[in-house]
Design a protein around this motif. Structure first.
Motif, PDB file in Angstrom:
ATOM      1  N   ASN A 259     -25.622  14.187  14.548  1.00 52.94           N
ATOM      2  CA  ASN A 259     -25.921  13.219  13.479  1.00 52.94           C
ATOM      3  C   ASN A 259     -25.230  11.882  13.755  1.00 52.94           C
ATOM      4  O   ASN A 259     -24.312  11.488  13.046  1.00 52.94           O
ATOM      5  N   GLY A 260     -25.683  11.210  14.784  1.00 55.00           N
ATOM      6  CA  GLY A 260     -25.065   9.938  15.171  1.00 55.00           C
ATOM      7  C   GLY A 260     -23.992  10.177  16.225  1.00 55.00           C
ATOM      8  O   GLY A 260     -23.452  11.286  16.356  1.00 55.00           O
ATOM      9  N   ALA A 261     -23.697   9.090  16.966  1.00 53.56           N
ATOM     10  CA  ALA A 261     -22.696   9.198  18.031  1.00 53.56           C
ATOM     11  C   ALA A 261     -21.305   9.466  17.456  1.00 53.56           C
ATOM     12  O   ALA A 261     -20.440  10.021  18.131  1.00 53.56           O
ATOM     13  N   LYS A 262     -21.092   9.066  16.210  1.00 54.25           N
ATOM     14  CA  LYS A 262     -19.808   9.360  15.566  1.00 54.25           C
ATOM     15  C   LYS A 262     -19.599  10.872  15.506  1.00 54.25           C
ATOM     16  O   LYS A 262     -18.519  11.372  15.811  1.00 54.25           O
TER      17      LYS A 262
ATOM     18  N   CYS B 156      -9.350  -1.319  20.298  1.00 52.40           N
ATOM     19  CA  CYS B 156     -10.313  -0.220  20.275  1.00 52.40           C
ATOM     20  C   CYS B 156     -11.013  -0.141  18.924  1.00 52.40           C
ATOM     21  O   CYS B 156     -10.513  -0.644  17.917  1.00 52.40           O
ATOM     22  N   TRP B 157     -12.127   0.522  18.932  1.00 51.89           N
ATOM     23  CA  TRP B 157     -12.903   0.732  17.708  1.00 51.89           C
ATOM     24  C   TRP B 157     -12.069   1.511  16.696  1.00 51.89           C
ATOM     25  O   TRP B 157     -11.359   2.450  17.058  1.00 51.89           O
ATOM     26  N   VAL B 158     -12.173   1.129  15.430  1.00 54.48           N
ATOM     27  CA  VAL B 158     -11.342   1.700  14.361  1.00 54.48           C
ATOM     28  C   VAL B 158     -11.376   3.223  14.283  1.00 54.48           C
ATOM     29  O   VAL B 158     -10.392   3.851  13.876  1.00 54.48           O
ATOM     30  N   SER B 159     -12.492   3.823  14.651  1.00 52.81           N
ATOM     31  CA  SER B 159     -12.637   5.265  14.406  1.00 52.81           C
ATOM     32  C   SER B 159     -11.949   6.158  15.441  1.00 52.81           C
ATOM     33  O   SER B 159     -11.672   7.318  15.149  1.00 52.81           O
ATOM     34  N   TYR B 160     -11.690   5.635  16.644  1.00 50.17           N
ATOM     35  CA  TYR B 160     -11.152   6.536  17.680  1.00 50.17           C
ATOM     36  C   TYR B 160      -9.814   7.193  17.296  1.00 50.17           C
ATOM     37  O   TYR B 160      -9.695   8.415  17.374  1.00 50.17           O
ATOM     38  N   PRO B 161      -8.798   6.396  16.892  1.00 46.04           N
ATOM     39  CA  PRO B 161      -7.515   7.059  16.597  1.00 46.04           C
ATOM     40  C   PRO B 161      -7.639   8.091  15.470  1.00 46.04           C
ATOM     41  O   PRO B 161      -7.055   9.174  15.557  1.00 46.04           O
TER      42      PRO B 161
ATOM     43  N   VAL C 131     -29.086   6.458  19.564  1.00 42.21           N
ATOM     44  CA  VAL C 131     -30.185   5.501  19.415  1.00 42.21           C
ATOM     45  C   VAL C 131     -29.861   4.362  18.438  1.00 42.21           C
ATOM     46  O   VAL C 131     -30.639   3.421  18.312  1.00 42.21           O
ATOM     47  N   SER C 132     -28.713   4.450  17.750  1.00 42.09           N
ATOM     48  CA  SER C 132     -28.399   3.482  16.691  1.00 42.09           C
ATOM     49  C   SER C 132     -28.499   2.022  17.124  1.00 42.09           C
ATOM     50  O   SER C 132     -29.170   1.223  16.478  1.00 42.09           O
ATOM     51  N   LYS C 133     -27.801   1.685  18.195  1.00 41.31           N
ATOM     52  CA  LYS C 133     -27.674   0.271  18.564  1.00 41.31           C
ATOM     53  C   LYS C 133     -28.850  -0.171  19.433  1.00 41.31           C
ATOM     54  O   LYS C 133     -29.404  -1.241  19.218  1.00 41.31           O
ATOM     55  N   THR C 134     -29.233   0.656  20.404  1.00 44.18           N
ATOM     56  CA  THR C 134     -30.290   0.264  21.343  1.00 44.18           C
ATOM     57  C   THR C 134     -31.627   0.060  20.631  1.00 44.18           C
ATOM     58  O   THR C 134     -32.374  -0.846  20.957  1.00 44.18           O
TER      59      THR C 134
ATOM     60  N   TRP D 195     -30.807   6.257  11.026  1.00 41.97           N
ATOM     61  CA  TRP D 195     -31.522   7.506  11.323  1.00 41.97           C
ATOM     62  C   TRP D 195     -30.585   8.631  11.708  1.00 41.97           C
ATOM     63  O   TRP D 195     -30.919   9.793  11.602  1.00 41.97           O
ATOM     64  N   ARG D 196     -29.415   8.269  12.212  1.00 43.12           N
ATOM     65  CA  ARG D 196     -28.336   9.186  12.569  1.00 43.12           C
ATOM     66  C   ARG D 196     -28.669  10.157  13.691  1.00 43.12           C
ATOM     67  O   ARG D 196     -28.703  11.369  13.493  1.00 43.12           O
ATOM     68  N   ILE D 197     -28.946   9.608  14.862  1.00 42.00           N
ATOM     69  CA  ILE D 197     -29.108  10.460  16.037  1.00 42.00           C
ATOM     70  C   ILE D 197     -28.188   9.959  17.163  1.00 42.00           C
ATOM     71  O   ILE D 197     -28.283   8.811  17.592  1.00 42.00           O
TER      72      ILE D 197
HETATM   73  N1  PMP Z   1     -19.174   4.288  19.220  1.00 45.53           N
HETATM   74  C1  PMP Z   1     -18.953   2.986  18.991  1.00 45.53           C
HETATM   75  C2  PMP Z   1     -18.088   2.235  19.930  1.00 45.53           C
HETATM   76  C3  PMP Z   1     -19.531   2.346  17.890  1.00 45.53           C
HETATM   77  O1  PMP Z   1     -19.303   1.054  17.673  1.00 45.53           O
HETATM   78  C4  PMP Z   1     -20.335   3.082  17.008  1.00 45.53           C
HETATM   79  C5  PMP Z   1     -20.930   2.350  15.840  1.00 45.53           C
HETATM   80  N2  PMP Z   1     -20.995   2.934  14.673  1.00 45.53           N
HETATM   81  C6  PMP Z   1     -20.519   4.448  17.279  1.00 45.53           C
HETATM   82  C7  PMP Z   1     -19.929   5.020  18.393  1.00 45.53           C
HETATM   83  C8  PMP Z   1     -21.305   5.366  16.391  1.00 45.53           C
HETATM   84  O2  PMP Z   1     -22.618   5.069  16.246  1.00 45.53           O
HETATM   85  P1  PMP Z   1     -23.593   6.019  15.432  1.00 45.53           P
HETATM   86  O3  PMP Z   1     -22.770   7.044  14.736  1.00 45.53           O
HETATM   87  O4  PMP Z   1     -24.331   5.129  14.514  1.00 45.53           O
HETATM   88  O5  PMP Z   1     -24.505   6.653  16.452  1.00 45.53           O
END
Ligand code: PMP
Ligand code: GLU
Length: 397
Positions: free
Chosen positions: A97-100, A123-128, A235-238, A244-246
């Motif tokens: 459900n998304g790259a996250k 770095c992106w906020v979510s990694y840590p 597929v979110s960014k490209t 859509w969350r894939i």
């Molecule tokens: N990795 C990075 C670096 C991102 O900026 C994002 C943006 N949300 C994501 C992953 C996750 O993308 P998503 O969950 O929309 O596929």
């Protein structure tokens, strides 16, 4: 009230928080301009929407295999072969459900309590936070603007301990937009092979690199490196498909099985309709991607040029993604409306309050002398935002 120490220690996503604030202000009718969240402003291309409508009409609306349908896995394998020269089989792919979600799966699959993960910063906020959620320890390796926002191999090597299990390579990077030169990736890969460290290669922005450059995928270096790498993409960014969350991973089959097993209990399959649409995105015409990329490149060039002509701020030219890190160090210590700009938080707060422009404080990414602008917005908005920046700076004392 009992609360999990782990969950309650996690901070909210700063990027999403700013985006919500911006959207709420807009909904109230305010003339606010948003450069907060990294989200393409284009609609999802027509043929992808049609595939989703087809899926609904043809009852592709039931559970699918938990880690994705065979068809989407084949489409992902085709993409890797065609665009990256990487050979994978459906057993190597997990669709989430998304790259996250993919990143959380990847970290969950490789970490035990106390294991360390090296995160080059900014770095992106979510990694840590994701590493903490997986009971790991984030080890931040900083880099400066002068280093092109990429830590040297010496700095990375110095951060390795006997507990290091993984390194996150976000290429191109959010928030800096920088790409690792191929030689730097070869050095990192050699270190990872030497120390048996997994590479989490987040390549979600790979299609957005400019000036004729092509992104280099670390897993292509050798079979040994490929076996240690979990490629994360989506597929979110490209394809302008953030809602859509894939997302998906490609990894060795053993890891893919572990991730798929967990997903089968946690979320089951990603949305069946979105999977069908993502197949159309991956296998259909790629012209819309090239059109969006051309627009981003034009915006990047315009924004960098204008920003560097404004006294008091500056930025380096990012290679890809849709972010610019603006250096505000010359503005720190100045005052506006009785508030001192002590760092990026104060800057972003006052800029939003006074000029109604939303940017993300660099502090959330590990650098307090920068703020992040996303140029995934129209030229008109970009000019409006920069006009307001000039006005803001003129009010600073
Ligand atoms: N990795 C990075 C670096 C991102 O900026 C994002 C943006 N949300 C994501 C992953 C996750 O993308 P998503 O969950 O929309 O596929
Ligand atoms: N990744 C994007 C950003 O950094 C979207 C928000 C998020 O998922 O963090 O703005």
């Amino acid at each position: 009230m009992y609360l999990s120490e782990k969950f309650s220690s996690i901070s909210p996503s700063a990027t999403l928080a700013i985006d919500s604030k911006f959207k709420a202000m807009k909904a109230e009718g305010m003339d606010v301009v948003g450069f907060g969240a990294g989200e393409p402003d284009f609609p999802t291309p027509r043929h992808i929407k049609d595939a989703a409508i087809f899926a609904i009409e043809n009852n592709i609306t039931k559970y699918t295999p938990a880690s994705g349908t065979v068809d989407i896995k084949k489409a992902v394998c085709e993409k890797f072969l065609k665009e990256n020269g990487l050979e994978y089989k459906p057993e190597n792919i997990v669709v989430s459900n998304g790259a996250k979600h993919s990143l959380n799966n990847a970290l969950g699959a490789i970490l035990n309590p106390g294991d360390e993960v090296i995160i080059p910063a900014p770095c992106w906020v979510s990694y840590p936070e994701m590493v903490l959620l997986a009971d790991g320890v984030p080890v931040i390796v900083n880099s400066t603007e002068e280093e092109g926002f990429l830590p040297t191999i010496e700095k990375i090597r110095a951060a390795v301990t006997d507990k290091t299990r993984a390194i996150i390579i976000n290429n191109p990077s959010n928030p800096t937009g920088m790409c690792y030169p191929e030689e730097a990736l070869r050095q990192i890969a050699a270190l990872c092979v030497e120390k048996n460290i997994y590479i989490i290669a987040d390549e979600i922005y790979e299609s957005l690199v400019y000036a004729g450059r092509k992104n280099f995928s670390i897993a292509t270096i050798s079979e040994e490196v490929k076996d240690l790498t979990i490629v994360v993409n989506g597929v979110s960014k490209t394809y302008a498909m953030t809602g859509w969350r894939i997302g998906y991973t490609a990894s060795n089959a053993r890891l893919a099985k572990v991730m798929g097993n967990v997903q089968s209990h946690a979320t089951s399959n990603p949305n069946s309709i979105a999977q069908h649409a993502a197949i159309a995105a991956l296998t259909g015409p790629q012209e819309p991607v090239l059109e969006m990329k051309a627009a981003f490149e034009e915006r990047r060039n315009h924004m960098v040029e204008r920003m560097n002509n404004i006294d008091g701020v500056s930025c380096i030219m990012p290679d890809g993604a849709f972010y610019i890190m603006m250096n505000i160090s010359k503005l720190i210590g100045k005052e506006i409306d009785g508030t001192v700009i002590t760092g990026s938080d104060a800057f972003a707060e006052k800029f939003l309050e006074i000029e109604k422009v939303a940017v993300v404080p660099g502090k959330s990414f590990g650098t307090d002398i920068h703020v992040r602008w996303s140029y995934a917005t129209s030229m008109e908005n970009i000019d409006k935002g920069l006009d307001r920046l000039e006005s803001f700076i003129s009010k600073l004392k």
